[in-house]
Write a protein that holds these residues in place. Sequence first.
Motif, PDB file in Angstrom:
ATOM      1  N   ASP A   1       0.822  -1.218   0.000  1.00 57.47           N
ATOM      2  CA  ASP A   1       0.000   0.000   0.000  1.00 57.47           C
ATOM      3  C   ASP A   1       0.856   1.268   0.000  1.00 57.47           C
ATOM      4  O   ASP A   1       0.796   2.066   0.942  1.00 57.47           O
ATOM      5  CB  ASP A   1      -0.935  -0.010   1.214  1.00 57.47           C
ATOM      6  N   PRO A   2       1.630   1.487  -1.068  1.00 60.73           N
ATOM      7  CA  PRO A   2       2.505   2.666  -1.099  1.00 60.73           C
ATOM      8  C   PRO A   2       1.704   3.962  -1.201  1.00 60.73           C
ATOM      9  O   PRO A   2       0.553   3.954  -1.659  1.00 60.73           O
ATOM     10  CB  PRO A   2       3.336   2.442  -2.368  1.00 60.73           C
ATOM     11  N   PRO A   3       2.291   5.098  -0.811  1.00 62.47           N
ATOM     12  CA  PRO A   3       1.584   6.386  -0.914  1.00 62.47           C
ATOM     13  C   PRO A   3       1.389   6.783  -2.378  1.00 62.47           C
ATOM     14  O   PRO A   3       2.030   6.239  -3.281  1.00 62.47           O
ATOM     15  CB  PRO A   3       2.519   7.356  -0.189  1.00 62.47           C
ATOM     16  N   ALA A   4       0.518   7.759  -2.595  1.00 60.71           N
ATOM     17  CA  ALA A   4       0.204   8.206  -3.945  1.00 60.71           C
ATOM     18  C   ALA A   4       1.404   8.831  -4.648  1.00 60.71           C
ATOM     19  O   ALA A   4       1.387   9.003  -5.876  1.00 60.71           O
ATOM     20  CB  ALA A   4      -0.949   9.203  -3.906  1.00 60.71           C
ATOM     21  N   THR A   5       2.442   9.163  -3.911  1.00 55.67           N
ATOM     22  CA  THR A   5       3.649   9.738  -4.513  1.00 55.67           C
ATOM     23  C   THR A   5       4.515   8.689  -5.194  1.00 55.67           C
ATOM     24  O   THR A   5       5.461   9.032  -5.911  1.00 55.67           O
ATOM     25  CB  THR A   5       4.475  10.447  -3.436  1.00 55.67           C
ATOM     26  N   VAL A   6       4.201   7.408  -4.986  1.00 49.66           N
ATOM     27  CA  VAL A   6       4.941   6.307  -5.592  1.00 49.66           C
ATOM     28  C   VAL A   6       4.215   5.842  -6.853  1.00 49.66           C
ATOM     29  O   VAL A   6       2.994   5.637  -6.832  1.00 49.66           O
ATOM     30  CB  VAL A   6       5.086   5.128  -4.606  1.00 49.66           C
ATOM     31  N   ASP A   7       4.946   5.684  -7.943  1.00 57.45           N
ATOM     32  CA  ASP A   7       4.402   5.089  -9.161  1.00 57.45           C
ATOM     33  C   ASP A   7       4.872   3.641  -9.244  1.00 57.45           C
ATOM     34  O   ASP A   7       6.079   3.365  -9.216  1.00 57.45           O
ATOM     35  CB  ASP A   7       4.865   5.857 -10.398  1.00 57.45           C
ATOM     36  N   TRP A   8       3.902   2.731  -9.346  1.00 59.37           N
ATOM     37  CA  TRP A   8       4.207   1.298  -9.289  1.00 59.37           C
ATOM     38  C   TRP A   8       3.921   0.676 -10.659  1.00 59.37           C
ATOM     39  O   TRP A   8       2.869   0.890 -11.238  1.00 59.37           O
ATOM     40  CB  TRP A   8       3.333   0.641  -8.226  1.00 59.37           C
ATOM     41  N   TYR A   9       4.867  -0.142 -11.133  1.00 58.62           N
ATOM     42  CA  TYR A   9       4.743  -0.808 -12.425  1.00 58.62           C
ATOM     43  C   TYR A   9       4.861  -2.315 -12.227  1.00 58.62           C
ATOM     44  O   TYR A   9       5.878  -2.800 -11.728  1.00 58.62           O
ATOM     45  CB  TYR A   9       5.827  -0.321 -13.387  1.00 58.62           C
ATOM     46  N   ASP A  10       3.817  -3.039 -12.597  1.00 58.25           N
ATOM     47  CA  ASP A  10       3.846  -4.500 -12.571  1.00 58.25           C
ATOM     48  C   ASP A  10       4.076  -4.991 -13.993  1.00 58.25           C
ATOM     49  O   ASP A  10       3.327  -4.628 -14.914  1.00 58.25           O
ATOM     50  CB  ASP A  10       2.527  -5.065 -12.033  1.00 58.25           C
ATOM     51  N   LEU A  11       5.086  -5.845 -14.183  1.00 60.47           N
ATOM     52  CA  LEU A  11       5.455  -6.303 -15.520  1.00 60.47           C
ATOM     53  C   LEU A  11       5.482  -7.817 -15.590  1.00 60.47           C
ATOM     54  O   LEU A  11       6.048  -8.488 -14.723  1.00 60.47           O
ATOM     55  CB  LEU A  11       6.828  -5.733 -15.901  1.00 60.47           C
TER      56      LEU A  11
ATOM     57  N   VAL B   1      -0.287 -12.966 -18.850  1.00 57.12           N
ATOM     58  CA  VAL B   1      -0.361 -12.884 -17.388  1.00 57.12           C
ATOM     59  C   VAL B   1      -0.962 -11.548 -16.969  1.00 57.12           C
ATOM     60  O   VAL B   1      -1.779 -11.477 -16.049  1.00 57.12           O
ATOM     61  CB  VAL B   1       1.031 -13.082 -16.764  1.00 57.12           C
ATOM     62  N   ILE B   2      -0.563 -10.479 -17.647  1.00 62.15           N
ATOM     63  CA  ILE B   2      -1.097  -9.156 -17.324  1.00 62.15           C
ATOM     64  C   ILE B   2      -2.600  -9.113 -17.581  1.00 62.15           C
ATOM     65  O   ILE B   2      -3.357  -8.521 -16.793  1.00 62.15           O
ATOM     66  CB  ILE B   2      -0.365  -8.068 -18.134  1.00 62.15           C
TER      67      ILE B   2
ATOM     68  N   LEU C   1       0.200  -1.507 -15.432  1.00 59.61           N
ATOM     69  CA  LEU C   1       0.492  -2.871 -15.843  1.00 59.61           C
ATOM     70  C   LEU C   1       1.191  -2.839 -17.197  1.00 59.61           C
ATOM     71  O   LEU C   1       0.732  -2.166 -18.128  1.00 59.61           O
ATOM     72  CB  LEU C   1      -0.789  -3.701 -15.933  1.00 59.61           C
ATOM     73  N   ILE C   2       2.290  -3.582 -17.328  1.00 57.59           N
ATOM     74  CA  ILE C   2       3.055  -3.636 -18.567  1.00 57.59           C
ATOM     75  C   ILE C   2       3.143  -5.085 -19.023  1.00 57.59           C
ATOM     76  O   ILE C   2       3.695  -5.929 -18.309  1.00 57.59           O
ATOM     77  CB  ILE C   2       4.475  -3.057 -18.388  1.00 57.59           C
ATOM     78  N   GLY C   3       2.611  -5.365 -20.186  1.00 54.57           N
ATOM     79  CA  GLY C   3       2.685  -6.704 -20.748  1.00 54.57           C
ATOM     80  C   GLY C   3       3.891  -6.848 -21.658  1.00 54.57           C
ATOM     81  O   GLY C   3       3.904  -6.308 -22.767  1.00 54.57           O
ATOM     82  N   SER C   4       4.917  -7.530 -21.168  1.00 49.97           N
ATOM     83  CA  SER C   4       6.154  -7.658 -21.932  1.00 49.97           C
ATOM     84  C   SER C   4       7.009  -8.766 -21.337  1.00 49.97           C
ATOM     85  O   SER C   4       6.919  -9.066 -20.143  1.00 49.97           O
ATOM     86  CB  SER C   4       6.934  -6.335 -21.905  1.00 49.97           C
ATOM     87  N   SER C   5       7.865  -9.330 -22.163  1.00 52.83           N
ATOM     88  CA  SER C   5       8.915 -10.192 -21.643  1.00 52.83           C
ATOM     89  C   SER C   5       9.897  -9.334 -20.860  1.00 52.83           C
ATOM     90  O   SER C   5      10.217  -8.214 -21.268  1.00 52.83           O
ATOM     91  CB  SER C   5       9.638 -10.903 -22.794  1.00 52.83           C
TER      92      SER C   5
ATOM     93  N   THR D   1      12.981  -9.711 -20.650  1.00 55.88           N
ATOM     94  CA  THR D   1      14.233  -9.567 -21.395  1.00 55.88           C
ATOM     95  C   THR D   1      14.132  -8.601 -22.569  1.00 55.88           C
ATOM     96  O   THR D   1      15.151  -8.252 -23.176  1.00 55.88           O
ATOM     97  CB  THR D   1      14.716 -10.940 -21.908  1.00 55.88           C
ATOM     98  N   ASP D   2      12.924  -8.157 -22.913  1.00 60.59           N
ATOM     99  CA  ASP D   2      12.752  -7.141 -23.951  1.00 60.59           C
ATOM    100  C   ASP D   2      12.797  -5.779 -23.269  1.00 60.59           C
ATOM    101  O   ASP D   2      11.787  -5.249 -22.826  1.00 60.59           O
ATOM    102  CB  ASP D   2      11.422  -7.338 -24.676  1.00 60.59           C
ATOM    103  N   LEU D   3      13.968  -5.199 -23.194  1.00 59.35           N
ATOM    104  CA  LEU D   3      14.182  -4.035 -22.335  1.00 59.35           C
ATOM    105  C   LEU D   3      13.580  -2.739 -22.866  1.00 59.35           C
ATOM    106  O   LEU D   3      13.790  -1.677 -22.268  1.00 59.35           O
ATOM    107  CB  LEU D   3      15.674  -3.856 -22.065  1.00 59.35           C
ATOM    108  N   THR D   4      12.806  -2.809 -23.931  1.00 53.99           N
ATOM    109  CA  THR D   4      12.130  -1.592 -24.402  1.00 53.99           C
ATOM    110  C   THR D   4      11.139  -1.074 -23.376  1.00 53.99           C
ATOM    111  O   THR D   4      10.775   0.103 -23.409  1.00 53.99           O
ATOM    112  CB  THR D   4      11.421  -1.842 -25.739  1.00 53.99           C
ATOM    113  N   TRP D   5      10.711  -1.919 -22.442  1.00 59.43           N
ATOM    114  CA  TRP D   5       9.777  -1.451 -21.408  1.00 59.43           C
ATOM    115  C   TRP D   5      10.422  -0.402 -20.498  1.00 59.43           C
ATOM    116  O   TRP D   5       9.721   0.386 -19.861  1.00 59.43           O
ATOM    117  CB  TRP D   5       9.238  -2.608 -20.558  1.00 59.43           C
TER     118      TRP D   5
END
Length: 263
Positions: A91-101, A106-107, A122-126, A128-132
């Motif tokens: 439950d991080p504060p609103a000042t934190v941006d959280w990215y689930d990859l 799965v996403i 939410l980021i749908g990616s492998s 190892t594909d570092l473009t994310w």
Amino acid sequence: MQKTLSPVLRAKTLDNRLPDPILGDDHAEQAMRRLDPDYDNRAFGTSQLGLVAVVRAKAHDDWARSFLADHPDAAVLHLGCGLDARVYRTDPPATVDWYDLDYPAVIELRRQCLPPREHHTLIGSSVTDLTWLERLPRGRPVLVIAEGLVPYLTEPDLRRLLTSVVDAFPTGQIQLDTVPVWAWRTSKWDPTLRRYGTRFRCGFNDPATLADWHPRLRYVDEAPMYDAPVLLAKAPARTRRMYRLLNLVPGMKRSTRIVRFRF
């Protein structure tokens, strides 16, 4: 990695049934029922032997909370997130941006199983594909969590991942867990991994040496897993006895290493 979603999620669900849970993940049951509605009606469906995965998750949660308390403006990158509800547990504060990859499939499953949340992307990616990496905000602290991911990557892919993250951000913390070389090399015979049609692809006898891959990266410490006090205190008696016996087997006590690095 996608094939290992079920056993880890089941462990968190069963932990939540304990009188005094280790993790206390209220979202796990809902997600588990959607993934496998009859999971607890099968042989060993309610076995608590998977609690060690819950201990691993709690170690990562505790480290994440500590880092975010000191860096409330951080970006969090949860790699190989699966159906884990860490963003809700911490439950991080609103000042934190959280990215689930995780992989796109799965996403999409996450969208069906877990509710949306502000400042949560939410980021749908492998992995190892570092473009994310291009989608993440720069110029701020970053927390990278890779729970249950590293053994399934090749060493070159892992090295490229870690060094790219360090190069992209001014400061941060990286949390991950590894297996030793013997576990990697024998994983093709591991009955649990064979059941899910997967195997490990790298291993490290001393994961602290990963810090040598980048001059800014430094090893901080390690959290206990198979011999964690919380596991031996809160697990049901039969499960505690099993883990005490396993810890007597040479190499078993540290067959998974939960480690963190900073830069």
